[in-house]
Design a protein around this motif. Structure first.
Motif, PDB file in Angstrom:
ATOM      1  N   LEU A  88       0.707  -1.219  -0.015  1.00 26.25           N
ATOM      2  CA  LEU A  88      -0.115   0.078  -0.091  1.00 26.25           C
ATOM      3  C   LEU A  88       0.782   1.384  -0.080  1.00 26.25           C
ATOM      4  O   LEU A  88       0.565   2.358  -0.777  1.00 26.25           O
ATOM      5  CB  LEU A  88      -1.062  -0.150   1.084  1.00 26.25           C
ATOM      6  CG  LEU A  88      -2.252  -0.682   1.164  1.00 26.25           C
ATOM      7  CD1 LEU A  88      -2.851  -0.856   2.439  1.00 26.25           C
ATOM      8  CD2 LEU A  88      -3.178  -0.397  -0.040  1.00 26.25           C
ATOM      9  N   ILE A  89       1.753   1.200   0.916  1.00 24.62           N
ATOM     10  CA  ILE A  89       2.631   2.340   0.781  1.00 24.62           C
ATOM     11  C   ILE A  89       3.360   2.596  -0.471  1.00 24.62           C
ATOM     12  O   ILE A  89       3.364   3.746  -1.060  1.00 24.62           O
ATOM     13  CB  ILE A  89       3.664   2.270   1.931  1.00 24.62           C
ATOM     14  CG1 ILE A  89       3.414   2.121   3.420  1.00 24.62           C
ATOM     15  CG2 ILE A  89       4.840   3.426   2.123  1.00 24.62           C
ATOM     16  CD1 ILE A  89       4.126   1.695   4.500  1.00 24.62           C
ATOM     17  N   GLU A  90       3.729   1.493  -1.053  1.00 19.04           N
ATOM     18  CA  GLU A  90       4.431   1.663  -2.580  1.00 19.04           C
ATOM     19  C   GLU A  90       3.562   1.949  -3.571  1.00 19.04           C
ATOM     20  O   GLU A  90       4.123   3.033  -4.426  1.00 19.04           O
ATOM     21  CB  GLU A  90       5.214   0.109  -2.918  1.00 19.04           C
ATOM     22  CG  GLU A  90       5.960   0.532  -4.215  1.00 19.04           C
ATOM     23  CD  GLU A  90       6.488  -1.070  -4.530  1.00 19.04           C
ATOM     24  OE1 GLU A  90       7.060  -1.252  -5.444  1.00 19.04           O
ATOM     25  OE2 GLU A  90       6.577  -1.954  -3.662  1.00 19.04           O
ATOM     26  N   ARG A  91       2.368   1.658  -3.259  1.00 14.54           N
ATOM     27  CA  ARG A  91       1.410   2.261  -4.350  1.00 14.54           C
ATOM     28  C   ARG A  91       0.960   3.746  -4.258  1.00 14.54           C
ATOM     29  O   ARG A  91       0.916   4.278  -5.407  1.00 14.54           O
ATOM     30  CB  ARG A  91       0.185   0.933  -4.219  1.00 14.54           C
ATOM     31  CG  ARG A  91      -0.603   1.385  -5.477  1.00 14.54           C
ATOM     32  CD  ARG A  91      -1.878   0.345  -5.340  1.00 14.54           C
ATOM     33  NE  ARG A  91      -1.575  -1.002  -5.268  1.00 14.54           N
ATOM     34  CZ  ARG A  91      -2.386  -1.973  -5.809  1.00 14.54           C
ATOM     35  NH1 ARG A  91      -3.699  -1.659  -5.650  1.00 14.54           N
ATOM     36  NH2 ARG A  91      -1.791  -3.132  -5.907  1.00 14.54           N
ATOM     37  N   ALA A  92       0.960   4.002  -3.068  1.00 12.39           N
ATOM     38  CA  ALA A  92       0.669   5.422  -2.753  1.00 12.39           C
ATOM     39  C   ALA A  92       1.723   6.273  -3.138  1.00 12.39           C
ATOM     40  O   ALA A  92       1.495   7.169  -4.031  1.00 12.39           O
ATOM     41  CB  ALA A  92       0.508   5.630  -1.286  1.00 12.39           C
ATOM     42  N   ARG A  93       3.005   5.887  -3.116  1.00 10.40           N
ATOM     43  CA  ARG A  93       4.075   6.640  -3.552  1.00 10.40           C
ATOM     44  C   ARG A  93       4.257   6.574  -4.791  1.00 10.40           C
ATOM     45  O   ARG A  93       4.550   7.699  -5.396  1.00 10.40           O
ATOM     46  CB  ARG A  93       5.399   6.091  -2.823  1.00 10.40           C
ATOM     47  CG  ARG A  93       5.608   6.281  -1.432  1.00 10.40           C
ATOM     48  CD  ARG A  93       5.930   7.614  -0.868  1.00 10.40           C
ATOM     49  NE  ARG A  93       6.991   8.281  -1.571  1.00 10.40           N
ATOM     50  CZ  ARG A  93       6.997   9.384  -2.083  1.00 10.40           C
ATOM     51  NH1 ARG A  93       6.050   9.942  -2.550  1.00 10.40           N
ATOM     52  NH2 ARG A  93       8.335   9.656  -2.610  1.00 10.40           N
ATOM     53  N   GLY A  94       3.873   5.608  -5.441  1.00  7.84           N
ATOM     54  CA  GLY A  94       4.036   5.547  -6.991  1.00  7.84           C
ATOM     55  C   GLY A  94       2.913   6.416  -7.627  1.00  7.84           C
ATOM     56  O   GLY A  94       3.024   6.894  -8.831  1.00  7.84           O
ATOM     57  N   GLN A  95       1.763   6.735  -6.885  1.00  7.35           N
ATOM     58  CA  GLN A  95       0.917   7.895  -7.276  1.00  7.35           C
ATOM     59  C   GLN A  95       1.457   9.072  -7.175  1.00  7.35           C
ATOM     60  O   GLN A  95       0.737  10.330  -7.662  1.00  7.35           O
ATOM     61  CB  GLN A  95      -0.266   7.442  -6.701  1.00  7.35           C
ATOM     62  CG  GLN A  95      -1.178   6.004  -7.219  1.00  7.35           C
ATOM     63  CD  GLN A  95      -1.241   5.898  -8.653  1.00  7.35           C
ATOM     64  OE1 GLN A  95      -0.605   5.087  -9.158  1.00  7.35           O
ATOM     65  NE2 GLN A  95      -1.989   6.910  -9.245  1.00  7.35           N
ATOM     66  N   GLY A  96       2.273   9.199  -6.591  1.00  6.27           N
ATOM     67  CA  GLY A  96       2.917  10.762  -6.389  1.00  6.27           C
ATOM     68  C   GLY A  96       2.478  11.257  -4.934  1.00  6.27           C
ATOM     69  O   GLY A  96       2.601  12.722  -4.878  1.00  6.27           O
ATOM     70  N   THR A  97       2.246  10.607  -4.047  1.00  6.55           N
ATOM     71  CA  THR A  97       1.654  11.256  -2.699  1.00  6.55           C
ATOM     72  C   THR A  97       3.043  11.649  -2.098  1.00  6.55           C
ATOM     73  O   THR A  97       4.223  11.070  -2.287  1.00  6.55           O
ATOM     74  CB  THR A  97       0.963  10.071  -1.878  1.00  6.55           C
ATOM     75  OG1 THR A  97       1.663   8.941  -1.660  1.00  6.55           O
ATOM     76  CG2 THR A  97      -0.433   9.877  -2.406  1.00  6.55           C
ATOM     77  N   ASP A  98       2.847  12.604  -1.079  1.00  4.19           N
ATOM     78  CA  ASP A  98       3.903  13.160  -0.511  1.00  4.19           C
ATOM     79  C   ASP A  98       4.072  12.685   1.038  1.00  4.19           C
ATOM     80  O   ASP A  98       5.358  13.043   1.696  1.00  4.19           O
ATOM     81  CB  ASP A  98       3.849  14.702  -0.426  1.00  4.19           C
ATOM     82  CG  ASP A  98       3.789  15.142  -1.836  1.00  4.19           C
ATOM     83  OD1 ASP A  98       4.632  15.219  -2.550  1.00  4.19           O
ATOM     84  OD2 ASP A  98       2.657  15.490  -2.376  1.00  4.19           O
ATOM     85  N   GLY A  99       3.316  11.928   1.449  1.00  6.34           N
ATOM     86  CA  GLY A  99       3.397  11.580   2.784  1.00  6.34           C
ATOM     87  C   GLY A  99       2.648  10.291   3.123  1.00  6.34           C
ATOM     88  O   GLY A  99       1.428  10.166   2.492  1.00  6.34           O
ATOM     89  N   TYR A 100       2.716   9.477   4.274  1.00  9.27           N
ATOM     90  CA  TYR A 100       1.942   8.189   4.445  1.00  9.27           C
ATOM     91  C   TYR A 100       2.209   8.272   5.906  1.00  9.27           C
ATOM     92  O   TYR A 100       2.929   8.028   6.524  1.00  9.27           O
ATOM     93  CB  TYR A 100       2.482   7.006   3.836  1.00  9.27           C
ATOM     94  CG  TYR A 100       1.517   5.595   3.742  1.00  9.27           C
ATOM     95  CD1 TYR A 100       0.891   5.664   2.684  1.00  9.27           C
ATOM     96  CD2 TYR A 100       1.450   4.860   4.909  1.00  9.27           C
ATOM     97  CE1 TYR A 100      -0.050   4.670   2.429  1.00  9.27           C
ATOM     98  CE2 TYR A 100       0.636   3.878   4.765  1.00  9.27           C
ATOM     99  CZ  TYR A 100      -0.231   3.701   3.513  1.00  9.27           C
ATOM    100  OH  TYR A 100      -1.157   2.573   3.380  1.00  9.27           O
ATOM    101  N   LEU A 101       1.161   8.809   6.850  1.00  4.96           N
ATOM    102  CA  LEU A 101       1.023   9.231   8.051  1.00  4.96           C
ATOM    103  C   LEU A 101       0.093   8.261   8.713  1.00  4.96           C
ATOM    104  O   LEU A 101      -1.060   8.042   8.542  1.00  4.96           O
ATOM    105  CB  LEU A 101       0.653  10.611   8.385  1.00  4.96           C
ATOM    106  CG  LEU A 101       1.625  11.667   7.574  1.00  4.96           C
ATOM    107  CD1 LEU A 101       1.263  12.955   7.943  1.00  4.96           C
ATOM    108  CD2 LEU A 101       3.322  11.537   7.756  1.00  4.96           C
ATOM    109  N   SER A 102       0.396   7.822  10.126  1.00  6.33           N
ATOM    110  CA  SER A 102      -0.280   6.984  10.894  1.00  6.33           C
ATOM    111  C   SER A 102      -1.075   7.614  11.723  1.00  6.33           C
ATOM    112  O   SER A 102      -0.923   8.473  12.414  1.00  6.33           O
ATOM    113  CB  SER A 102       0.955   6.359  11.758  1.00  6.33           C
ATOM    114  OG  SER A 102      -0.005   5.308  12.713  1.00  6.33           O
ATOM    115  N   LYS A 103      -2.435   7.149  12.133  1.00  4.05           N
ATOM    116  CA  LYS A 103      -3.363   7.328  12.975  1.00  4.05           C
ATOM    117  C   LYS A 103      -2.998   7.268  14.277  1.00  4.05           C
ATOM    118  O   LYS A 103      -3.735   7.595  15.213  1.00  4.05           O
ATOM    119  CB  LYS A 103      -4.683   6.728  12.478  1.00  4.05           C
ATOM    120  CG  LYS A 103      -5.216   7.092  11.200  1.00  4.05           C
ATOM    121  CD  LYS A 103      -6.767   6.589  11.098  1.00  4.05           C
ATOM    122  CE  LYS A 103      -7.493   6.985   9.643  1.00  4.05           C
ATOM    123  NZ  LYS A 103      -8.794   6.674   9.515  1.00  4.05           N
ATOM    124  N   THR A 104      -1.860   6.512  14.546  1.00  5.38           N
ATOM    125  CA  THR A 104      -1.444   6.605  15.770  1.00  5.38           C
ATOM    126  C   THR A 104      -0.894   7.873  16.384  1.00  5.38           C
ATOM    127  O   THR A 104      -0.406   7.947  17.702  1.00  5.38           O
ATOM    128  CB  THR A 104      -0.332   5.383  16.060  1.00  5.38           C
ATOM    129  OG1 THR A 104       0.679   5.393  15.485  1.00  5.38           O
ATOM    130  CG2 THR A 104      -1.129   4.115  15.591  1.00  5.38           C
TER     131      THR A 104
END
Length: 219
Positions: A88-104
């Motif tokens: 999921l992280i790799e896919r999101a980064r591949g789409q050009g997102t700038d961050g992947y932040l945790s709800k924790t």
């Protein structure tokens, strides 16, 4: 710290989810300011960051993230989630997102991470196993004792998805999904999928599809 607040658009199809997050961030409005809350991906204001909350959203669906990334009104796009599956992280980064932040992340750490993204960094927060969701967040069914992950599974099956589809979208195993569903049935007092879906419809588990403009005096 930035001289003026970072303008944030919150995106999710559930009003209780986005307003809970907006309320949590409101204490830091001198640093981050909610410009709008979108429940249909139609970001209308010029914003610095779109914060895409994945609750009951198909986070594995690249089209939704692509729509946000391609929006000229959004300078940066950040995924906000509890699910840190590497694919999921790799896919999101591949789409050009700038961050992947945790709800924790506590609110102060979330704000700091958004400031890093705003300054041009790509931020992927570490995810501690079995960590609790940050205080202040909200979701449908919380008052009935559902965890955020149980609530998300119920929201997805309320939308008509099968166990296999839910597992595919969330990158969880079918057995894990079955375990969540059993817990949901027990907590809401139902004995079948049909009863669970009806309960979900009656308790806010269907998407809202509207927009909240100018959150508490935002621009």
């Amino acid at each position: 710290m930035t001289e003026s607040p970072i303008l944030i658009a919150l995106v999710n199809d559930y009003d209780v989810v986005t307003t809970g997050l907006a309320t949590m961030l409101d204490r830091y409005r001198e640093r981050v300011l909610i410009a709008e809350i979108d429940l249909n991906l139609g970001v209308a204001d010029q914003v610095d960051i779109v914060l895409y909350d994945t609750f009951a959203q198909p986070e594995s669906d690249v089209d939704e993230l692509s729509t946000l990334v391609a929006n000229p009104r959004a300078r940066r796009v950040v995924v906000y989630t509890w699910n840190f599956h590497p694919d999921l992280i790799e896919r999101a980064r591949g789409q050009g997102t700038d961050g992947y932040l945790s709800k924790t992340l506590p609110a102060k750490d979330l704000v700091a991470a958004l400031e890093q993204v705003h300054s041009g960094e790509t931020v992927i927060s570490p995810q501690a196993p079995h960590a609790r969701t940050a205080p202040g967040l909200d979701w449908p069914g919380r008052g009935e004792g559902l965890t955020d992950r149980e609530a998300e599974v119920l929201a997805l099956i309320t939308q008509g998805m099968s166990n296999a589809q839910v597992a595919e979208l969330t990158f969880l195993s079918p057995n894990t999904i079955k375990s969540y569903i059993r817990n949901v049935y027990r907590k809401i007092g139902v004995g079948s999928r049909t009863q669970a879906v009806l309960w979900g419809v009656d308790h806010g588990f269907t998407p809202d599809h509207h927009r909240i403009e100018h959150w508490r005096g935002g621009p």
